[in-house]
Design a protein around this motif. Structure first.
Motif, PDB file in Angstrom:
ATOM      1  N   LEU A   1       0.766  -1.633   0.249  1.00  0.00           N
ATOM      2  CA  LEU A   1       0.304   0.030   0.419  1.00  0.00           C
ATOM      3  C   LEU A   1       0.916   1.367  -0.424  1.00  0.00           C
ATOM      4  O   LEU A   1       0.280   2.223  -0.544  1.00  0.00           O
ATOM      5  CB  LEU A   1      -0.932   0.214   0.772  1.00  0.00           C
ATOM      6  CG  LEU A   1      -2.068  -0.889   0.916  1.00  0.00           C
ATOM      7  CD1 LEU A   1      -2.953  -0.831   2.459  1.00  0.00           C
ATOM      8  CD2 LEU A   1      -2.941   0.045  -0.313  1.00  0.00           C
ATOM      9  N   VAL A   2       1.691   0.863   0.540  1.00  0.00           N
ATOM     10  CA  VAL A   2       2.673   2.810   0.819  1.00  0.00           C
ATOM     11  C   VAL A   2       3.906   2.640  -0.671  1.00  0.00           C
ATOM     12  O   VAL A   2       4.525   3.372  -0.409  1.00  0.00           O
ATOM     13  CB  VAL A   2       3.354   2.760   1.830  1.00  0.00           C
ATOM     14  CG1 VAL A   2       2.191   3.035   3.219  1.00  0.00           C
ATOM     15  CG2 VAL A   2       4.768   1.692   1.838  1.00  0.00           C
ATOM     16  N   MET A   3       3.507   1.885  -1.386  1.00  0.00           N
ATOM     17  CA  MET A   3       4.552   1.909  -2.876  1.00  0.00           C
ATOM     18  C   MET A   3       3.416   2.713  -3.707  1.00  0.00           C
ATOM     19  O   MET A   3       2.918   2.899  -3.521  1.00  0.00           O
ATOM     20  CB  MET A   3       4.854   0.311  -3.328  1.00  0.00           C
ATOM     21  CG  MET A   3       5.942  -0.403  -2.533  1.00  0.00           C
ATOM     22  SD  MET A   3       5.719  -1.998  -3.301  1.00  0.00           S
ATOM     23  CE  MET A   3       6.928  -1.646  -4.528  1.00  0.00           C
ATOM     24  N   ASP A   4       4.961   3.899  -3.851  1.00  0.00           N
ATOM     25  CA  ASP A   4       4.458   5.084  -4.711  1.00  0.00           C
ATOM     26  C   ASP A   4       4.021   4.322  -6.403  1.00  0.00           C
ATOM     27  O   ASP A   4       4.451   3.646  -6.820  1.00  0.00           O
ATOM     28  CB  ASP A   4       5.211   6.449  -4.823  1.00  0.00           C
ATOM     29  CG  ASP A   4       6.454   5.944  -5.325  1.00  0.00           C
ATOM     30  OD1 ASP A   4       6.697   4.970  -6.033  1.00  0.00           O
ATOM     31  OD2 ASP A   4       6.898   6.770  -5.326  1.00  0.00           O
ATOM     32  N   ASP A   5       3.487   4.392  -7.263  1.00  0.00           N
ATOM     33  CA  ASP A   5       3.798   3.907  -8.419  1.00  0.00           C
ATOM     34  C   ASP A   5       4.359   3.919  -9.477  1.00  0.00           C
ATOM     35  O   ASP A   5       4.798   2.713 -10.209  1.00  0.00           O
ATOM     36  CB  ASP A   5       2.387   4.847  -9.957  1.00  0.00           C
ATOM     37  CG  ASP A   5       2.492   6.414  -8.632  1.00  0.00           C
ATOM     38  OD1 ASP A   5       3.594   6.445  -8.819  1.00  0.00           O
ATOM     39  OD2 ASP A   5       2.010   6.973  -9.767  1.00  0.00           O
TER      40      ASP A   5
ATOM     41  N   LYS B   1       6.532   0.626 -18.684  1.00  0.00           N
ATOM     42  CA  LYS B   1       7.048   2.078 -18.097  1.00  0.00           C
ATOM     43  C   LYS B   1       7.221   1.982 -17.011  1.00  0.00           C
ATOM     44  O   LYS B   1       6.372   1.305 -16.061  1.00  0.00           O
ATOM     45  CB  LYS B   1       5.721   2.837 -19.227  1.00  0.00           C
ATOM     46  CG  LYS B   1       6.069   2.932 -20.544  1.00  0.00           C
ATOM     47  CD  LYS B   1       6.897   3.390 -21.259  1.00  0.00           C
ATOM     48  CE  LYS B   1       6.862   3.781 -22.815  1.00  0.00           C
ATOM     49  NZ  LYS B   1       5.891   4.499 -23.267  1.00  0.00           N
TER      50      LYS B   1
ATOM     51  N   THR C   1       7.860   5.392 -15.476  1.00  0.00           N
ATOM     52  CA  THR C   1       7.154   7.312 -15.129  1.00  0.00           C
ATOM     53  C   THR C   1       5.580   7.289 -16.326  1.00  0.00           C
ATOM     54  O   THR C   1       5.797   6.903 -17.480  1.00  0.00           O
ATOM     55  CB  THR C   1       7.689   8.261 -15.194  1.00  0.00           C
ATOM     56  OG1 THR C   1       9.252   7.750 -16.881  1.00  0.00           O
ATOM     57  CG2 THR C   1       9.016   7.562 -13.680  1.00  0.00           C
ATOM     58  N   ASN C   2       4.754   7.920 -15.641  1.00  0.00           N
ATOM     59  CA  ASN C   2       4.130   8.835 -16.917  1.00  0.00           C
ATOM     60  C   ASN C   2       4.993   9.695 -17.468  1.00  0.00           C
ATOM     61  O   ASN C   2       6.265   9.819 -17.541  1.00  0.00           O
ATOM     62  CB  ASN C   2       3.154   9.191 -15.626  1.00  0.00           C
ATOM     63  CG  ASN C   2       2.182  10.336 -16.647  1.00  0.00           C
ATOM     64  OD1 ASN C   2       3.386  11.589 -16.355  1.00  0.00           O
ATOM     65  ND2 ASN C   2       1.838  10.328 -16.606  1.00  0.00           N
TER      66      ASN C   2
ATOM     67  N   ARG D   1       9.830  -7.644  11.393  1.00  0.00           N
ATOM     68  CA  ARG D   1       8.657  -6.847  11.182  1.00  0.00           C
ATOM     69  C   ARG D   1       8.472  -5.560  12.375  1.00  0.00           C
ATOM     70  O   ARG D   1       7.683  -4.418  12.226  1.00  0.00           O
ATOM     71  CB  ARG D   1       7.241  -7.434  11.664  1.00  0.00           C
ATOM     72  CG  ARG D   1       6.026  -6.394  11.701  1.00  0.00           C
ATOM     73  CD  ARG D   1       4.481  -7.110  11.800  1.00  0.00           C
ATOM     74  NE  ARG D   1       3.506  -6.208  11.787  1.00  0.00           N
ATOM     75  CZ  ARG D   1       3.338  -6.372  12.697  1.00  0.00           C
ATOM     76  NH1 ARG D   1       3.343  -6.775  14.097  1.00  0.00           N
ATOM     77  NH2 ARG D   1       1.985  -5.564  13.274  1.00  0.00           N
TER      78      ARG D   1
ATOM     79  N   SER E   1       4.707   0.623  11.436  1.00  0.00           N
ATOM     80  CA  SER E   1       3.387   0.148  10.844  1.00  0.00           C
ATOM     81  C   SER E   1       3.846  -0.091   9.384  1.00  0.00           C
ATOM     82  O   SER E   1       2.795  -0.327   8.237  1.00  0.00           O
ATOM     83  CB  SER E   1       2.862   1.198  10.756  1.00  0.00           C
ATOM     84  OG  SER E   1       3.031   2.447  10.649  1.00  0.00           O
TER      85      SER E   1
ATOM     86  N   LYS F   1       0.241  -7.703  -6.161  1.00  0.00           N
ATOM     87  CA  LYS F   1      -1.245  -7.198  -5.830  1.00  0.00           C
ATOM     88  C   LYS F   1      -2.807  -8.638  -6.937  1.00  0.00           C
ATOM     89  O   LYS F   1      -3.222  -7.615  -8.362  1.00  0.00           O
ATOM     90  CB  LYS F   1      -1.442  -5.529  -6.182  1.00  0.00           C
ATOM     91  CG  LYS F   1      -1.381  -4.768  -5.407  1.00  0.00           C
ATOM     92  CD  LYS F   1      -1.334  -3.061  -6.628  1.00  0.00           C
ATOM     93  CE  LYS F   1      -0.616  -2.538  -5.842  1.00  0.00           C
ATOM     94  NZ  LYS F   1      -0.927  -0.563  -6.308  1.00  0.00           N
TER      95      LYS F   1
END
Lengths: 457, 1200
Positions: free
Chosen positions: A72-76, A87, A89-90, A303, A308, A424
């Motif tokens: 969840l905390v991984m960015d795109d 790709k 990056t956008n 962990r 968190s 995912k």
């Protein structure tokens, strides 16, 4: 009345003659690169020179991210890197690694262009700063070409697309990608040119010296599969510095692991540039390490160490070395263990299994408490090679260095493996010959300079 | 010997020799005045008391006092009888006439020249036969006859009254003529000279006493004053009376809409003259000149006003005393500005402050009181509590928000506290509450509205008070103006206040028969502003801002403290150990974190003017300006910031608290000291040849140095009562309560110094033929300190040329009575902009010492840009001035064209070169536009009159550099520079609705749908985007109306902007990827109508949460869906003033008394968009999007 005019016009003239000098005054707080010390200060600036790349941390098979909270905390961009996407990056996003690496190239080019004409320094000073810039530039191109271009292959390197090869601070040159061979040739040229101008060992390990120039040469030739030279340069480097951290000392006090400046293993301090936090280690690597390996005990954490970041269900471990001494930095530059393992690999490839395993054992002695340590047995040369490669993966967990080995070894039939990972609920596969071993070039850069060619996907 | 001693430069050598032979005599007799181009000189009265002196002496005195040229027969004057004269404050006519009483000399007036000659025999004969009577006809300015006008014969002390035809017959006119004084209520007193040759009838046109349609007669360039009817350039002038009509604290508000071609953006605190000339962010900032010198500013880009903190709704600090302004001249075209050379490309604002006049001392007092209510937050178009809770619920359900209580032991101190609503949602998951309890609690939370508490506790009525006192006066030889002012501005946010105090004194004294004039000016300004961010922060988008349901006070009005950095339970466990409280409350915070800035500005000007000859004078002036600024950011111990800082550095050792960060508050102070010194030497020459050639030349040189020194320091452990501080080693590592070590960081800033010098030579010349044809030209050469720029690129010449034709003075038009003035102007010239940011050479920034290596480090701050040069603007201007139907309709009309080349711009660059932005200056831009100002009397009936001023301007531009071919994705939504398009062109994606996952889709040029998960390629270009329009209004206008009835005057001020578009803000602070959302959720009402379930795409366009991604949100926010027309008309002000009649004032005490009442910010009259959005105040996630509320301003002005 005439006198009056004369006085007036004379006054105007006096005002005029000093005009140029009047406005050309020194300005404080703003300076041009003028004195040798100015260039020295630029090369001292760790913040602009030390950072290299962080994305490979996600690419390599030492990393495995399955915990839903961590995902969840991984960015795109991180997610794209992790899944070897077409790709990363956008079209308007920046590739932060590319930006950082080319900023270093620019800085080095600026120093190379000007330091020899600077004022106030001795010739030796200037030559040393010049050589330092060469080493930094060579190292940076080595990273760039291995991230964004095909693995060096002597058969095709003269036509394989490398990276834009900027050698001057000119802001208007073409960004056409030069062949892989050309980039490698430049790296070799820069490094060999630098060696004679550098001291054997640096004042501190953030500055290049012979020892690190040799190490980078060794890494370069290893990538070129010139194992003979790679081994020789590794040896040259080890002759100058071969100190290892004795992890036994830190088994009970991990917090006292020295910061990188005082780390005797670091030959040239290079980092990921940004800290990638809580990167979980792949389970097969953890299993192969075993719980008694001090690298497992000190450099990985469960962990609870990561706040968190992970969900309650997480039972694995993640790389935690960056948390130890408050530096929050992931170091991935040339080091003594790397040189030992490069040398060992070259020895193994040349068939000298005994010498290769002996080197590995020398390293492992510092990685276990005496009670838990046993020498590895000498086997066949092939087995020794496998041992060396495995040891390298353990030694450099969570630093992104594995990715480069993985890419290099994908050309080795013995090591060529198909990698898969699930993210995912989708499964991603990376074939040994896959174009996905090449990072995509950010669309943003291609849109700005269409001469930059995209990698095939 | 009968000679015209007007200067003649075309005389041959022999003539010159003879000229010098008779020099002593000539010097005595050289009675050609130095024509000062000031209207006040012409109106001067004559006072001479002499007994038995020579006539020549008397005439010289008259010339000196009036500035009239006197031409006469030398021998006749020298042989004239001795003169005894006693006149005080009489007109030039009367003085001349009195001096010739006993002489056999006659005289006549030709314009501003008096010719005295011996009466020839023929003249004497004709005198005897021609009529000895003159019929005087008195009219007002619009041609109506004025029966009852008083005509007073000053020469013979006789009084006449005009008959029903407005006529008076004067008989028995003496040989030497006589002086008549004509008076009529409401008009200015006129004096005329009449003799036997005057011709009958003699028409007198009276001018209204209070000239509403007063033509501004003088424009000021900062180097000289030019009569408006001689200027070829494009100027706009605003007088102090005009400024007084809008009594706002902010000068920009006073000016808005009143000057054609000048845009005053109150919201962004900026001024723009004739649009922009470049692409850059700082582009279009005009140069501000005050009393001839550039106004001081540490960044060398002075502004008229400054606003602290959030630009909306906060206190305004004026950088000069508005009450001291005599007039503001806006220099618009190249001819007007080129005298300022390299810095004039964006126009120049020249401010002249009030000076004393040769009159009796007068005292003036002014008071203004303004009040306005705080804006209503319900206009913000934000989600209500229920909608916000609903969004939070969906984010919790979909994993965007996770439960901080589930953080592993030891790490809970890193887990940010969650909201009240999400806490209930998590409680159910944790099993500590039932769904029923949750639903009940959420229902209660959803029913709350926190906005009223914010209005009540963090905001207040805005109040401002302005006091001004000035006295001025003077004699013929010296004058003075002294003033003081005080302004207090209390904005809508509590605890914020701005104060301004001004002192100003200036004098002018002349010596040696007015040959030498000394001017001095002393000006001091003090300003202080206190800023507390609490109110702004509560409504912005930070961790401490308030959710719609968050309350500030509980039922018994006690502040509700909320922990931010971790959960309340953790905070409680620490406070139990003796830690300071962790909670934040905005009302409480009002008391503790105040940022004060104080500023002192001193301005000293001195000037010396010496007349070398009657046609040449030299002027030396010096300006020294100092600015001393002092800022304090105080976070007292009880402030949230200091409590958290101290707590972070507090650890428990052996059961005792150890404060590693000094216990107390934190004070950051910074000092800024800047100076600006200029010296100028100038020669002014002004002469007339043969009465028809009028030449004016100025030439000068100027040097200027400006610089500043800045320091700052931070102190810890500050005790507000004792002023003591704690000591700490700022670089020593200390243990934090988190368990890692940290340090305070360098607490002393370096000493930052800057210094720049400017050097200029300039000259300006104008030639007038017969007051009909004018030609002007100017040149200027500029050099300045700029590291890294070669002199050839740094030092530049600028020039301008212009012509003017006063057509109304032509014979074929002078006969047409309804044309008072008609003139045409045309100019061309260049001006520049100094490249302030880029360089041709690599610049280094030495940043200090690396903490680890102990080595000094530097970084490259600016790369060497070989393509960098100078920015120049060439402009052409064509103008028309007219005044028709005796002042009933007057106006100006200007068309212009500008071409700027070498434009500097910070442009997105390929980071592969090491720089992701780079300063370029190779762009070219064409601009053009027109503007007009019309003044007219719409209606006059009895005591009622209605006068209007309409200002309108159009400005457009076009980027002509084809290199600016942007890629589509960096173009969309950003208003980038695009070749062939105006600046600020808005390109947007073509919205194709949401897909069935609730994410954005756009069309390409072939109407193929592109989903948000597809990256755009280089095949997607500008052609795939939609051109939505311009973001900057090309058309703007102001419409001012003055209604007068008797002593009442009402003003209605309307402004409008047309032809532009804006993007409606929709999603702010909304997730852009699947994962933990950090930060604060946006509150925009659009979020409530987001996509939730498949099928919703039919009814909504707001992307949903489930598959949200960066491209989706980015494309939605920059799509044509959100673009709206921005045209609007706004009623700025309605005011009413009453001039108390003289008869109601105590005689001899109060000269005049005016009271006024105004309502400002009356809101929009009309807008083009249908969404109810005020386009000038677009609603954003922050509070700044609200238009200002109505304010009521009351004023009083008295003269004694």
């Amino acid at each position: 009345m005439r006198t009056k005019y004369l006085i007036l016009f004379a006054a105007l003239l006096i005002l005029g003659t000093g005009c140029r000098k009047y406005v050309e005054i020194e300005q404080k707080s703003i300076r041009t690169l003028k004195y040798t010390t100015d260039f020295r200060y630029v090369m001292n600036n760790i913040q602009t020179i030390e950072g290299t790349c962080s994305y490979p941390v996600f690419s390599g098979d030492d990393t495995e991210i399955t915990d839903p909270s961590r995902i969840l905390v991984m960015d795109d961009i991180q997610s794209n890197v992790y899944t070897w996407s077409a790709k990363y990056t956008n079209d308007s996003q920046s590739d932060s690694d590319w930006d950082r690496l080319y900023k270093t190239i620019y800085t080095c080019n600026e120093v190379l262009a000007g330091v020899r004409d600077s004022q106030g320094g001795t010739n030796a000073d200037k030559e040393q700063i010049y050589a330092e810039a060469l080493v930094h530039r060579a190292y940076t191109y080595l990273i760039l070409v291995n991230m964004y271009a095909k693995q060096y292959n002597s058969a095709t390197s003269s036509t394989d697309l490398g990276v834009p090869l900027l050698l001057t601070p000119n802001l208007y040159t073409s960004l056409k990608r030069q062949p892989v061979a050309a980039v490698y040739a430049q790296i070799q040229k820069d490094l060999t040119e630098s060696v004679s101008r550098l001291p054997a060992l640096p004042d501190y390990n953030m500055k290049p010296a012979k020892v690190s120039a040799y190490a980078i040469l060794s890494r370069t030739y290893l990538n070129m599969r010139d194992f003979n030279r790679a081994g020789l340069y590794a040896d040259s480097s080890l002759t100058l510095q071969s100190t290892l951290l004795d992890l036994q000392k830190y088994a009970t006090a991990p917090g006292t692991v020295p910061p990188r400046l005082n780390d005797p293993e670091v030959l040239l301090s290079k980092t990921t540039g940004v800290t990638v936090t809580a990167v979980s280690i792949s389970n097969d690597l953890l299993t192969s390490m075993g719980t008694r390996d001090l690298r497992y005990q000190i450099f990985t954490g469960a962990r609870s160490v990561f706040g968190s970041a992970f969900s309650g269900a997480f039972t694995g471990r993640a790389s935690s070395r960056y948390l130890l001494n408050g530096e929050f930095v992931i170091v991935n530059g040339p080091s003594v263990p790397e040189m030992m393992l490069v040398k060992a690999e070259c020895l193994a490839r040349s068939g000298d299994a005994a010498a290769a395993i002996a080197l590995v054992n020398n390293l492992r002695k510092k990685r276990f408490l005496p009670a838990n340590y046993t020498d590895l047995p000498t086997g066949t040369a092939d087995a020794a090679l496998q041992t060396v490669v495995d040891e390298k993966r353990k030694e450099f967990i969570g630093r992104g260095m594995r990715w480069f080995d993985q890419k290099r070894l994908s050309l080795d039939p013995a090591f060529a493996q198909t990698k898969t990972r699930t993210f995912k609920n989708q499964t991603y596969t990376l074939e040994p010959t896959s174009n996905r071993y090449l990072y995509p070039i950010g669309d943003k850069y291609i849109l700005l300079n269409p001469e930059v060619e995209q990698n095939p996907r | 010997m009968y000679k015209n001693f007007t200067i003649n430069f075309e005389v041959r050598y022999a003539y010159v020799r003879r000229f010098f032979l008779f020099m002593r005599l000539t010097v005595l007799l050289l009675l050609v005045a130095f024509l000062q181009l000031s209207a006040s000189t012409m109106a001067q009265k004559v006072t001479i008391v002499e007994k038995n002196t020579t006539l020549e002496h008397v005439l010289r005195e008259i010339r000196k006092q009036t500035g009239y040229s006197i031409i006469y027969d030398l021998e006749a004057v020298l042989s004239a009888k001795p003169v005894s004269i006693n006149v005080k404050g009489v007109s030039v006519f009367e003085a001349v006439q009195q001096s010739l009483v006993a002489q056999s000399l006659g005289f006549s007036f030709e314009g501003r020249t008096i010719v005295i000659k011996e009466r020839t025999l023929t003249e004497r004969i004709t005198e005897a036969v021609i009529a000895e009577e003159v019929r005087i006809i008195v009219q007002d300015s619009i041609g109506r006859l004025l029966p009852g006008a008083n005509v007073y014969d000053k020469t013979r002390n006789k009084m006449y009254t005009a008959d029903s035809k407005g006529e008076v017959l004067i008989t028995n006119i003496p040989k030497n003529g006589l002086v008549l004084q004509i008076t009529f209520v409401g008009n200015k007193t006129e004096e005329i000279f009449v003799d036997r040759k005057s011709g009958s009838p003699y028409l007198i046109i009276m001018r209204p006493a209070q000239a509403d349609l007063k033509e501004i007669s003088v424009v000021s360039t900062g180097y000289q004053k030019i009569s408006a009817d001689r200027a070829a350039g494009s100027y706009a002038v605003l007088s102090s009376e005009e400024l007084a009509k809008t009594p706002a604290v902010n000068l920009l508000e006073r000016l808005e809409g009143k000057v054609p071609g000048v845009k005053f953006d109150v919201k962004n605190n900026s001024v723009q003259i004739r649009g922009v000339n470049n692409f850059g962010g700082n582009g279009g900032v005009p140069l501000i000149v005050i009393d001839g010198f550039v106004m001081i500013n540490s960044s060398d880009q002075p502004k008229l006003t400054q606003v602290t903190g959030n630009t909306f709704g906060n206190q305004t600090i004026s950088n000069l005393n508005i009450a001291d302004i005599e007039q503001i001249t806006f220099l618009k075209d190249a001819s007007a500005t080129s005298i300022w050379g390299s810095r004039a490309a964006n126009g120049v604002i020249v401010i002249d402050t009030k000076k004393g006049k040769a009159s009796n001392p007068s005292l003036n007092f002014g008071y203004v009181f303004g009040i306005s209510k705080n804006p209503s937050l319900s206009k913000l178009k934000w989600m209500n509590s229920a909608q916000y809770v609903n969004l939070e619920q969906e984010m919790v359900n979909k994993g965007f928000i996770t439960d901080p209580a589930l953080a592993s032991p030891g790490n809970e101190i890193y887990a940010q506290n969650n909201s009240e609503a999400t806490e209930w949602m998590f409680k159910v998951k944790r099993g500590t509450a039932t769904p029923q309890q949750r639903d009940a609690a959420l229902a209660e939370i959803s029913s709350r509205n926190g906005q009223q508490q914010i209005e009540d506790n963090l905001m207040q009525n805005a109040i401002n008070n302005q006091y001004n006192l000035s006295y001025s006066g003077g004699t013929e030889h010296s004058n003075y103006y002294v003033s003081g002012g005080y302004i207090k501005d209390v904005p809508v946010f509590k605890k914020n206040v701005g104060e301004n105090a001004f002192f100003n004194a200036n004098t002018s004294t002349s010596f040696l028969n007015k040959r030498i004039t000394l001017r001095t000016l002393l000006n001091y300004q003090y300003s202080k502003s206190i800023y507390n961010s609490s109110g702004v922060d509560a409504l912005s988008n930070s961790l401490t801002s308030l959710r719609p349901y968050d309350l500030l006070l509980d039922a018994s009005s006690n502040p509700i403290f909320r922990t931010i950095i971790f959960r309340q339970s953790i905070a409680d466990s620490y406070t139990a150990k003796g830690y300071l409280p962790f909670g934040y409350n905005a009302v409480d915070q009002l008391n503790y974190s105040n940022y004060t800035s104080k500023n002192n500005v001193f301005r000293f000007n001195a000037g010396l003017n010496g007349k070398i000859t009657s046609w040449l004078n030299a002027d030396v002036s010096i300006s020294s300006q100092r600015q001393i600024g002092y800022n304090t950011m105080l976070d007292e111990l009880n402030s949230y910031n200091s409590r958290i800082l101290v707590n972070t550095g507090t650890v428990v050792t052996n059961g005792k608290l150890v404060y590693n960060v000094p216990y107390g508050g934190k004070v950051f102070t910074s000092n800024e000291n800047s100076y600006d010194t200029g010296v100028r030497g100038q020669l002014n020459s002004d002469f007339t040849l043969q009465n028809i050639h009028h030449v004016n030349i100025i030439a000068g040189a100027e040097i200027r140095e400006t610089g500043s020194t800045r320091t700052n320091e931070t102190r810890y452990g500050y005790n507000e009562d004792t002023g003591g501080i704690g000591t700490a080693n700022p670089t020593a590592q200390y243990m934090t309560f988190y368990g890692y070590s940290s340090n305070l960081g360098q607490n002393l800033g370096g000493i930052l110094q800057s210094r720049k010098r400017y050097l200029s030579y300039y000259s300006n010349a104008s030639y007038a033929f017969n007051d009909k044809y004018f030609a002007t030209g100017s040149v200027r050469f500029d050099d300045y300190t700029q590291l890294g720029l070669d002199r050839s690129k740094r030092a530049k010449p600028f020039w301008s040329a212009g012509v003017r034709w006063n057509a109304a003075k032509e014979d074929f038009l002078s006969g047409i009575k309804w044309i008072t003035n008609l003139s045409v102007r045309a100019t061309v010239g260049t001006a520049g902009s100094i490249p302030l940011s880029g360089t041709n050479i690599t610049l280094l920034n030495i940043t200090g010492t690396d903490q680890r290596t102990g080595q000094p480090v530097a970084s490259i701050s600016t790369p060497a840009n070989s393509a960098l040069g100078w920015e120049t603007t060439r402009s052409y201007n064509l103008g028309l001035d007219f005044n028709l139907f005796h002042n009933k309709l007057s106006g100006t009309f200007d068309v212009y064209k500008k071409r700027t080349s070498g434009i500097l711009s910070n442009y997105a660059y390929n980071a592969t070169y090491g720089w992701s932005f780079l300063e370029f200056n190779s762009g070219t831009l064409n601009g053009n536009g027109y503007e007009f100002g019309l003044n007219g009397e719409v209606l006059r009936a009895g005591m009622f009159s209605w006068k209007s001023t309409l200002n309108f301007s159009y400005n457009t531009n076009k980027v002509t550099d084809v290199r600016y071919e942007n890629n589509a994705s960096s173009l969309a939504g950003s208003g980038s520079t695009v070749a062939g398009m105006p600046l600020g062109s808005l390109y947007v994606y073509r919205w194709a609705g949401l897909d069935n996952k609730g994410q954005s889709q756009i069309y390409d040029r072939n109407n193929n749908i592109i989903s948000s998960t597809t990256n755009l390629t280089s095949a997607f270009t500008k052609q795939d985007l939609k051109y939505a329009g311009r973001q900057v209004a090309p058309y703007s206008g102001g419409f001012m109306n003055t209604f007068r009835y008797g002593q009442f005057e009402a003003n209605v001020q309307i402004t409008g902007y047309f032809g532009h578009v804006f993007t409606k803000t929709s999603l702010d602070s909304y997730p852009t990827f699947q994962g933990n959302f950090s930060g604060v959720l946006g509150r925009n009402a659009d979020l409530a109508s987001r996509w939730r379930n498949p099928g919703d795409e039919a009814t909504t366009n707001v992307p949903g949460l489930s598959d949200v991604n960066f491209s989706s949100i980015n494309r939605y926010s920059n799509s044509d869906l959100l673009v709206r027309k921005a045209d609007n008309i706004r009623l700025q002000q309605v005011s009413l003033a009453y001039v108390v009649p003289q008869r109601m004032l105590p005689a001899g005490m109060i000269k005049s008394l005016t009271v006024s009442a105004n309502v400002r910010n009356l809101g929009l009259i009309w807008r083009a968009n249908k969404d109810g959005i005020d386009p000038e105040y677009v609603n954003t996630v922050k509070f700044s999007g609200l238009p200002p509320t109505q304010s009521y301003v009351f004023g009083l002005n008295a003269s004694f």
